[in-house]
Structure formats: structure tokens, C-alpha cells
Design a protein around this motif. Structure first.
Motif, mmCIF file in Angstrom:
data_model
loop_
_atom_site.group_PDB
_atom_site.id
_atom_site.type_symbol
_atom_site.label_atom_id
_atom_site.label_comp_id
_atom_site.label_asym_id
_atom_site.label_seq_id
_atom_site.Cartn_x
_atom_site.Cartn_y
_atom_site.Cartn_z
ATOM 1 N N HIS A 109 0.828 -1.211 0.000
ATOM 2 C CA HIS A 109 0.000 0.000 0.000
ATOM 3 C C HIS A 109 0.863 1.262 0.000
ATOM 4 N N ASN A 110 1.908 1.245 0.816
ATOM 5 C CA ASN A 110 2.785 2.424 0.866
ATOM 6 C C ASN A 110 3.430 2.694 -0.492
ATOM 7 N N LEU A 111 3.840 1.652 -1.177
ATOM 8 C CA LEU A 111 4.398 1.861 -2.525
ATOM 9 C C LEU A 111 3.320 2.427 -3.457
ATOM 10 N N ILE A 112 2.129 1.862 -3.363
ATOM 11 C CA ILE A 112 1.013 2.311 -4.213
ATOM 12 C C ILE A 112 0.726 3.796 -3.975
ATOM 13 N N VAL A 113 0.791 4.212 -2.714
ATOM 14 C CA VAL A 113 0.570 5.624 -2.375
ATOM 15 C C VAL A 113 1.745 6.476 -2.852
ATOM 16 N N GLY B 199 2.061 7.311 -6.334
ATOM 17 C CA GLY B 199 0.983 8.185 -6.808
ATOM 18 C C GLY B 199 -0.158 7.454 -7.484
ATOM 19 N N LEU B 200 -0.167 6.125 -7.377
ATOM 20 C CA LEU B 200 -1.196 5.335 -8.065
ATOM 21 C C LEU B 200 -2.587 5.539 -7.453
ATOM 22 N N PHE B 201 -2.618 5.803 -6.142
ATOM 23 C CA PHE B 201 -3.922 5.918 -5.465
ATOM 24 C C PHE B 201 -4.767 7.058 -6.024
#
Ligand code: TV1
Ligand code: CA
Ligand code: ZN
Length: 414
Positions: free
Chosen positions: A40-44, A47-49
Motif C-alpha cells: 500500500h505504501n508503494l502504491i501511495v 501516486g497510483l492511489f
């Protein structure tokens, strides 16, 4: 960030709840829910979120879980929630010098008691063995963890069915070994079966694709007798590799005959042969089965350097399978699963979240990530796979598997 396909219009629903990452199977246990927070942290941080609809995961209710699981088994498991929550409440009350249970928890306990009475649950339960095997320990909040994981997979189905999303993602799901009344292989509640049952309320045919290194036995068993779900698992097989099922000739029974597909392989599979197998088989499956929707279990223990799995895939190879299924342009649900070298699991699922969005994320791990040190020494997204690994699958063996699967699929009527 590079846009990799012209179709950036896919709406992606992403389900997350940070509590999931806080549960612990045990210090030595290979399953680490923390990898969900890391992904999740990588996804955030990538900038994917910002390009997805991000939803908070809720806990599945008892009657929802009861659509597949045995009521006695559910109540048995629910004690691991109540006890945890009671302890939490006790601590909360003493810390706040209060003697009352918060209203919402009281309601929850009442609901459990009411539901168990309706279901005529036996009070003395000795038939369930959760906690007996080190694979499936009981731990604080176990049932809440199961409720969250399955709540998200059920909601993935809803977001697809309501047309709110084209692709729905739950990296905390994919617990493919859980049986109707039995925990197995780190899985207690089968979120995938619950998700597919929800899809079957509307869709006629659902395709399940499983690229976890282990056989998706729980999902296969649940739909072994039906042609409305085709289960397709790619997995390591032989030398007592868990769970020991998923032979080529396990094809289903009755009307379900030929609707279970298994691709058992020996260790050492690398990108090129794996992707070739994957494409040959899924293209034919899509052609003959014509599903309305795809549920894909993206277990990351098929990656190179995994602590349990023996395959040798790179993140690009693993992701190529996800991208290929996406290319058919039908609704898709992406679920997590295994994955025991956690810094590679989070890399993989962040990359595949990018694939869902049609974006290739940068090779440099964002330096503001709290778990940045996990990505040493290179701090790069794509890790180097193990060198000098022998692929123990001969080309002719793999071709034989493909030919046999094609033969099975030829029995399916169009
Ligand atoms: C506690 C502590 C449990 C250390 C389990 C590896 C551990 C394993 C542990 C382990 C381990 C398995 C078996 C043995 C059958 C049992 C999420 C005869 C270092 C989807 C589940 C694998 C895979 C279960 C789950 C397997 C998934 N391997 N250390 N346990 N008994 N269990 O072989 O498909 O990825 O290994
Ligand atoms: Ca598999
Ligand atoms: Zn696995």
C-alpha cells in the motif's frame, strides 16, 4: 510514469484497511500481513492511489461468510474475534476508567449470539482443529482478519457488478486453501469462493486463474461439480510440495467435468517458459469458455527468491500474466495470496496495480517510503532474479501438458 496502453479509461477500485497489516500469525510464521501495508505504501508513494477509487475495507458479516462456510466452523472461529475484542474492550475500559462496553461492540456480540442461535450451532465444538498445526495458528484478532480479507473480496465483486469498476483489487485476499469447515495452508476463510459466489448471482460463467506457486485447492474443491466456474491453477507440484493436489488429470466431476484445469510444474520455471505456458493455456480457455468475468489470484510466491516457492519468475514475468488477462477486456478482480519474501511481494503488487491502471511505474523506489530500507541495496522496483537456476521442466514435458489441457478443453461444448 509511462502510460503503457491506449486504454487508460479502465476504472480501478482498490480496497485497503491498514488494520490488516497489524495482525500477526506468529514471529516465526512465514505469512506476514505487514506486506499488505508495504504494498500500500508503494502504491501511495508512486501516486497510483490518485487514479483509483480507494475504498475502506469492511468486515464481512457472519451470514455473508455463511454463504460458503459451515455455521459451526464460523462460530468456532468467531471466538477469536470476540475474545480479542473483549480483551480490547477490557483494556479500553480500564484505561479510560469506564465500566461500560462501547455500544457498537455490544451490538456486535448480540448479533453473533443471535446468529448462532438461529443456525442451531452446537456449543461444544471439538471437531475443529485450528491452532493444532503451526501452519494455522490462532492469534489475536484472527477472525477480524478473516472478516476484513473476505469483506474486501465480496466488495470487489459488488464494485464490478454495479459497474462502478472495471478492475477491482484486494491484495489482502486470495486465501485459496480454506475449506468449507477447515483451515489449511495459512487460510481460514475462503474470500475467493465468497467473491465468486457473489459474482454468480449475476454472471453465468466466471473464470478463476491462480498464479500462486501453490495449488488453489479450496477454490477448485468448492466449484468441482459445476460448469459455471472454471478454475485454472498454475503451480509447483511434486516432492511433497504443499498441498499435493492439482494433478493434470484432476478435471472436475459430473457437469463440472473439464471445468477444473491444472498446470502442475516442477521447480525452476523462469519467465519465458512460464509466460509461454500461461498464454497458450489461457488463450484457449478464453476461447472455449468465454467467461463474463475473471478472478485472478496473484500469489507472489511464484517469484524468484521466495522463501517457500521454487519458481524463478521476475516481477515483469509475473506481471505479464496479469497484463495478458487484462487484455481480454472483460471485468477482472485481482487478489493477493502467498508471497513470503515480503519486500518482493510489495514490489510485485505495486507494479501490478500499475498494470491495472495501464501505467508502468518507475524503477526507482520512492525515497519517502517508510519501508525504504527493505528495498536495499538497490532501492529498485525490479530485483535481480536468482542466477544459475535449473528449470527442471523439460520443454517436451511442458508441451505435453499443453496438449493434454487442449484435449480436455476440446470436450467443452460451445
Ligand atoms: C510456523 C512457523 C509455520 C514456521 C510453516 C511452509 C510455518 C511453514 C513455518 C510452511 C514454514 C508450509 C505444509 C506440513 C503440511 C504442511 C496463502 C505436513 C518454512 C496461500 C501454505 C503452505 C501456502 C503450507 C499458502 C505448507 C499459499 N510450507 N515455516 N508451511 N504438513 N504446509 O507443508 O498458497 O501461499 O516453512
Ligand atoms: Ca496456483
Ligand atoms: Zn502459495
Amino acid at each position: 510514469m509511462i502510460q503503457t496502453d491506449s486504454d487508460s479509461s479502465k476504472r480501478v477500485a482498490y480496497f485497503y484497511n491498514r488494520f490488516i497489516g497489524k495482525f500477526q500469525y506468529g514471529k516465526e510464521h512465514p505469512m506476514k500481513p505487514k506486506r499488505i501495508i508495504m504494498a500500500h505504501n508503494l502504491i501511495v508513494n508512486y501516486g497510483l492511489f490518485r487514479q483509483m477509487d480507494v475504498y475502506l475495507i469492511r468486515e464481512a458479516q457472519l451470514q455473508e461468510i455463511g454463504k460458503f462456510h459451515d455455521p459451526d466452523y464460523i462460530i468456532y472461529l468467531s471466538q477469536f474475534m470476540s475474545q480479542n475484542k473483549i480483551n480490547f474492550v477490557k483494556e479500553y475500559c480500564s484505561a479510560n476508567n469506564e465500566s461500560v462496553i462501547p455500544e457498537n461492540l455490544l451490538e456486535e456480540f448480540k448479533l453473533i449470539i443471535k446468529w448462532s442461535q438461529q443456525q442451531k450451532v452446537k456449543t461444544e465444538n471439538s471437531e475443529f482443529k485450528v491452532g493444532d498445526s503451526p501452519d494455522n495458528p490462532t492469534f489475536s484478532g484472527l477472525f477480524s482478519y478473516c472478516q476484513l480479507s473476505s469483506g474486501a473480496s465480496i466488495d470487489c465483486a459488488h464494485s464490478i457488478l454495479t459497474g462502478q469498476a472495471d478492475i477491482a483489487i484486494n491484495w489482502s485476499g486470495g486465501l485459496h486453501h480454506a475449506k468449507k469447515k477447515e483451515a489449511s495452508g495459512f487460510c481460514y476463510i475462503n474470500d475467493i469462493v465468497l467473491c465468486i459466489l457473489e459474482l454468480l448471482r449475476v454472471y453465468v460463467r466466471v473464470l478463476y486463474v491462480d498464479i500462486d506457486c501453490h495449488h488453489g485447492d479450496g477454490v477448485e474443491e468448492a466449484f468441482y461439480l459445476t460448469n459455471r466456474v472454471m478454475t485454472l491453477s498454475f503451480h509447483q507440484y511434486g516432492d511433497d510440495f504443499y498441498p499435493g493436489t492439482g494433478q493434470l488429470n484432476s478435471v472436475g466431476v459430473g457437469v463440472g467435468r473439464y471445468y477444473s484445469v491444472n498446470v502442475p510444474m516442477k521447480p525452476g520455471m523462469s519467465d519465458q517458459p512460464y509466460i509461454e505456458m500461461f498464454k497458450k493455456i489461457t488463450s484457449r480457455v478464453m476461447q472455449v469458455y468465454r467467461p463474463d468475468c475473471i478472478v485472478m489470484q496473484c500469489g507472489a510466491d511464484s517469484l524468484s527468491l521466495d522463501k517457500l516457492g521454487g519458481f524463478n519468475l521476475s516481477i515483469k514475468g509475473h506481471g505479464a500474466c496479469v497484463e495478458y488477462m487484462k487484455s481480454f477486456g472483460i471485468p477482472m478482480i485481482l487478489l493477493g495470496g502467498g508471497g513470503y519474501t515480503i519486500q518482493n511481494v510489495s514490489r510485485c503488487w505495486a507494479y501490478e496495480t500499475g498494470i491495472a491502471l495501464g501505467q508502468q511505474i518507475d524503477q526507482a523506489i520512492p525515497s519517502n517510503d517508510i519501508y525504504y530500507d527493505y528495498y536495499s541495496p538497490d532501492y529498485l522496483l525490479h530485483f535481480p532474479i536468482k542466477q544459475n537456476v535449473e528449470n527442471r521442466n523439460k520443454t517436451e514435458d511442458l508441451n505435453k501438458i499443453v496438449a493434454t489441457v487442449y484435449d480436455y478443453l476440446s470436450h467443452i461444448e460451445n
